[in-house]
Each structure stands twice: as structure tokens, then as C-alpha cells.
Write a protein that holds these residues in place. Structure first.
Motif, PDB file in Angstrom:
ATOM      1  N   THR A 193       0.829  -1.208   0.000  1.00  0.00           N
ATOM      2  CA  THR A 193       0.000   0.000   0.000  1.00  0.00           C
ATOM      3  C   THR A 193       0.862   1.255   0.000  1.00  0.00           C
ATOM      4  O   THR A 193       0.655   2.181  -0.793  1.00  0.00           O
ATOM      5  CB  THR A 193      -0.947   0.005   1.217  1.00  0.00           C
ATOM      6  N   CYS A 291      -6.984   7.203  -0.942  1.00  0.00           N
ATOM      7  CA  CYS A 291      -6.762   5.962  -1.672  1.00  0.00           C
ATOM      8  C   CYS A 291      -7.445   4.800  -0.965  1.00  0.00           C
ATOM      9  O   CYS A 291      -7.837   4.906   0.196  1.00  0.00           O
ATOM     10  CB  CYS A 291      -5.271   5.677  -1.854  1.00  0.00           C
ATOM     11  N   THR A 293      -7.366   0.468  -0.307  1.00  0.00           N
ATOM     12  CA  THR A 293      -6.630  -0.788  -0.426  1.00  0.00           C
ATOM     13  C   THR A 293      -7.529  -1.990  -0.157  1.00  0.00           C
ATOM     14  O   THR A 293      -7.055  -3.105   0.007  1.00  0.00           O
ATOM     15  CB  THR A 293      -5.379  -0.788   0.505  1.00  0.00           C
ATOM     16  N   LEU A 333      -5.988   8.533  -5.731  1.00  0.00           N
ATOM     17  CA  LEU A 333      -4.979   7.674  -6.344  1.00  0.00           C
ATOM     18  C   LEU A 333      -5.623   6.461  -7.012  1.00  0.00           C
ATOM     19  O   LEU A 333      -6.520   5.833  -6.446  1.00  0.00           O
ATOM     20  CB  LEU A 333      -3.971   7.193  -5.293  1.00  0.00           C
ATOM     21  N   GLY A 334      -5.158   6.123  -8.212  1.00  0.00           N
ATOM     22  CA  GLY A 334      -5.560   4.886  -8.889  1.00  0.00           C
ATOM     23  C   GLY A 334      -7.049   4.742  -9.124  1.00  0.00           C
ATOM     24  O   GLY A 334      -7.553   3.628  -9.176  1.00  0.00           O
ATOM     25  N   VAL A 339      -4.813   0.584  -4.309  1.00  0.00           N
ATOM     26  CA  VAL A 339      -3.650   1.419  -4.568  1.00  0.00           C
ATOM     27  C   VAL A 339      -2.372   0.595  -4.656  1.00  0.00           C
ATOM     28  O   VAL A 339      -1.435   0.954  -5.376  1.00  0.00           O
ATOM     29  CB  VAL A 339      -3.528   2.516  -3.485  1.00  0.00           C
ATOM     30  N   CYS A 343      -1.373   1.175  -8.493  1.00  0.00           N
ATOM     31  CA  CYS A 343      -0.298   2.166  -8.521  1.00  0.00           C
ATOM     32  C   CYS A 343       1.080   1.554  -8.271  1.00  0.00           C
ATOM     33  O   CYS A 343       2.072   2.282  -8.187  1.00  0.00           O
ATOM     34  CB  CYS A 343      -0.560   3.248  -7.485  1.00  0.00           C
TER      35      CYS A 343
END
Length: 415
Positions: A193, A291, A293, A333-334, A339, A343
Motif C-alpha cells: 500500500t 486511496c 486498499t 490515487l488509482g 492502490v 499504482c
């Protein structure tokens, strides 16, 4: 009949290089590959596999093929698919259906093509293949012996089906194995992560306030790594036991509305939906980084983010900037996908070596045993054997009980 769908076969050499690298760091799978080549436990069997499609997953597919299986592969999330790895799998003759960034409609087509092999064994990550075999393509499920599920989300979906007496074949919870969730979910998710966050943002973690939503094994891993990188860590939780544990572990614990006011980086790791919504986005400070995960993008309510957004631009590759009505800018993000793999490259090879060894052994277990239509834990024998082999490869020996110690421990009787 479609045999494969991919972006560009010319990418195969780069994918082959990646697979060769992870193979050199996955000794458990290499040992299984050696045995499978000799024993062919999957001879005559078809396996449908859906896991985040990068190099480590590709090597698992190759190991299953070495055991005699005909394998069809797709990715469990289009944002985590690596096109060069897909090309390498196609080049080595494995039917593969995946393209990075595919639309929802394309993803559904990939799932359908993967299941069209009418599998005997399903290896799943998130439960999409199992769901489709039950709800959309039951005509492809006639030969299914059972499935192995990689992650918490997929296990929860299987539990729901079992409770409603709607599970049509046995499912083994790979995620439930100690050799999986204690290591993959914690050390794998934690490291990968922040690998994804740091690669994508090129910003320092030390000195920032990192908010981790959820203190399960994935959340614990993220909190551990954030702390190690010098961050001030805040946990949000719904479970009083986990909340108390987080506090005792030295982390701040508060509601997301409280955390939204102070956080610099937000990481969702709950397996639930609407963890971050417009309520929280409107409270966040200028430049906050968001983000996810968890398995699905549902943890971050992207519709809410779009609704209060007055302008979007790409701030950097894999970073979308959202200007809100209140004048602040947030960074996603992503696209809200995992992530660590949207990413970056996902969990470390040595960690996935254990998880994928469990997947391969779980598939073999399904071949050798007749099971009822319910959710099963990985056998303790397999779980401990994977841990033992991992220690052996690391050159670590454990103590053994003497006869006297064994007799001592087994001498007590309940009165």
C-alpha cells in the motif's frame, strides 16, 4: 470460440522478465511446480482463475498448468491488470482474457470467456467468478467440483450464499488460513500500500497524519508501516474490540468525521462501502490524498466525489485532482482501485508465495476430496506445512518437544 483477449502480444518479453523475477523469489511455488510436473494432479481438469493479473498470479497459472490443468485466466480488477504479463501468458499458451483499464462491459465479457471453459475448479479473488457461476452463467457450472477464495470480500460473499442455502459447490477460504491473512493481509498489504502511495505521489510519509479506515489484518499492516515511516496514525473502526486494540497499539482512534478534519492521507481497508462520502470530502483539508486498499472501489463513494466536484484534472500519472465546491482540491490515487496494485506491483513475491501455495494446494485438496456445498477452512495440516516450508527456505529451525515435554502437556485432564 475466443481463445484470448489482450492488448498487445509485443509486450510479452517484458512480462516474461517480470514472471522470471518473481519465480526466482517464490520457492514454495517452485517446489510445487516440480512435484506437479511429476504427479500431474490436475490432469484432465479445467481451472478458471481470477486474481489480480500481474506476474505472481501468472506464475501461479503456469504452476497449475504444470500439474496437467487447462487454465483460463482473467484479472479480478481491470485497474490491476498488467498488459505485458497478460501477453506473456498468451504467448505461453494459456487462455487469458484481460486488458488494463477495461470498461465494466469489457470486464464482464472477460469473465464470461474465462468461465466458458466450464471449469472443474475455480480460483477466485473477490468472488466474481463464483457469483457469475451462480447468478449469470449457471450453464458453465455443471462440472464445478469447488472453488478456492483468496480474499475477505469473496469469503463474505460465500458466507452469505451459504446462509441462504444458495451455495452450489464447496468453497475453501484461503483467506482464513493463518499462513495467508497473518502475512499476506498484514505484511503484504502494509508494504505494498505504501509502495503504491510513495511511487505515485513522490511525497514523504514522515510527519503526515495517515488515517487508516479499518483495523482488521489489512488495516493493521497499513498502520504498522505508516508508523514505521514516521507518520502519525489515526484509526477509524466500528468494532469496539478492534478500536480498543488500535488504541492499545499506540494509535489515535476517532470517527471518520473527526479524522477528515486533520488527515493528510486516507487509506480505506474495510471491505465495506461508503467509508468515505461527501460528508467527509467536504471536511478534508486542502491537498488531502485519498486511496483505497480494499477489494472494491465502493469504499470511496466516487459518485459523491463527482457530485461535489467542479473541475477534474490529472495532477500526475495515476493521480486525479478534484476541485470541490468549497474551493479545496483533493487527490484520488488509482481511480479508487486497490492502490497497492493499481499504482504499484502488489504484494511482495515472498508473501504471495505463501498465499498462492495455499491456492494450489487448496485446488489439489478439492480434487482429492468430496466435500459438501459449504464454506471450508484450509486444513491445519496444509496451513502449518506452508509455514514450515517457508521457515525452512529462510534457514530457520524450530524447537521440538521432548518425549517428557509431550507427555507433560498431554497429562492434564479436565476434572
Amino acid at each position: 470460440m475466443v481463445t484470448s483477449i489482450y492488448k498487445d502480444l509485443a509486450l510479452a518479453p517484458a512480462g516474461e522478465q517480470k514472471i522470471a523475477w518473481v519465480k526466482s523469489h517464490m520457492p514454495l511455488l517452485r517446489a510445487l511446480e516440480t512435484r506437479f510436473i511429476k504427479e500431474k494432479p490436475f490432469a484432465g481438469k479445467r481451472i478458471a482463475l481470477s486474481i489480480h493479473l500481474e506476474a505472481k498470479t501468472a506464475y501461479l497459472a503456469q504452476v497449475l498448468v504444470s500439474g496437467g490443468a487447462k487454465v483460463s485466466v482473467t484479472g479480478s480488477n481491470p485497474m490491476s491488470t498488467k498488459d505485458d504479463v497478460v501477453a506473456a501468458l498468451v504467448k505461453c499458451g494459456i487462455n487469458t482474457f484481460a486488458i488494463h483499464g477495461a470498461s465494466t462491459e469489457e470486464y464482464q465479457q472477460f469473465v464470461k470467456e474465462t468461465l466458458a471453459c466450464e471449469p472443474h475448479i475455480v480460483i477466485d479473488d473477490g468472488g466474481d467468478l463464483v457469483h457469475e457461476l451462480h447468478s449469470v452463467y449457471p450453464e458453465y457450472a455443471h462440472h464445478v467440483i469447488g472453488a478456492c477464495e483468496e480474499t475477505t470480500t469473496g469469503v463474505l460473499r460465500a458466507i452469505a450464499r451459504e446462509k441462504n442455502n444458495e451455495l452450489n459447490f464447496p468453497v475453501i477460504s484461503i483467506n482464513g488460513a493463518q499462513s495467508k491473512h497473518l502475512f499476506d493481509n498484514r505484511y503484504g498489504t502494509g508494504q505494498s500500500t505504501f509502495d503504491g502511495i510513495m511511487r505515485t505521489t513522490n511525497l514523504v510519509i514522515a510527519g503526515k497524519k495517515v488515517v487508516v479506515a479499518g483495523y482488521g489484518w489489512c488495516g493493521k499492516g497499513c498502520a504498522m508501516r505508516a508508523k514505521g515511516l514516521g507518520a502519525e496514525v489515526i484509526i477509524t473502526e466500528i468494532d469496539p474490540i478492534k478500536g480498543l486494540e488500535a488504541k492499545m497499539d499506540g494509535f489515535g482512534v476517532m470517527t471518520m468525521e473527526e479524522a477528515a478534519l486533520v488527515g493528510d492521507i486516507f487509506v480505506t481497508a474495510t471491505g465495506c462501502c461508503d467509508v468515505l462520502t461527501a460528508v467527509h470530502f467536504n471536511l478534508m483539508k486542502e491537498g488531502a490524498i485519498i486511496c483505497n486498499t480494499g477489494h472494491f472501489e465502493d469504499e470511496i463513494n466516487l459518485k459523491d466525489l463527482q457530485t461535489i466536484n467542479v473541475g477534474t484534472f490529472e495532477a500526475r500519472e495515476n493521480i486525479d485532482a478534484y476541485r470541490l465546491e468549497n474551493g479545496r482540491t483533493l487527490y484520488l490515487l488509482g481511480r479508487g482501485a486497490l492502490v497497492n496494485i493499481a499504482c504499484a506491483d502488489g504484494h511482495p513475491a515472498e508473501i504471495m508465495d505463501m498465499s498462492f501455495a495455499l491456492q494450489a494446494l487448496g485446488a489439489e485438496y478439492l480434487i482429492k476430496h468430496t466435500l459438501d456445498r459449504k464454506l471450508y477452512a484450509v486444513s491445519d495440516e496444509i496451513d502449518r506445512e506452508v509455514a514450515r516450508l517457508k521457515l525452512q527456505d529462510m534457514g530457520i529451525s524450530l524447537e521440538t518437544l521432548s518425549d517428557k515435554q509431550y507427555q507433560y502437556l498431554n497429562a492434564f485432564e479436565l476434572k
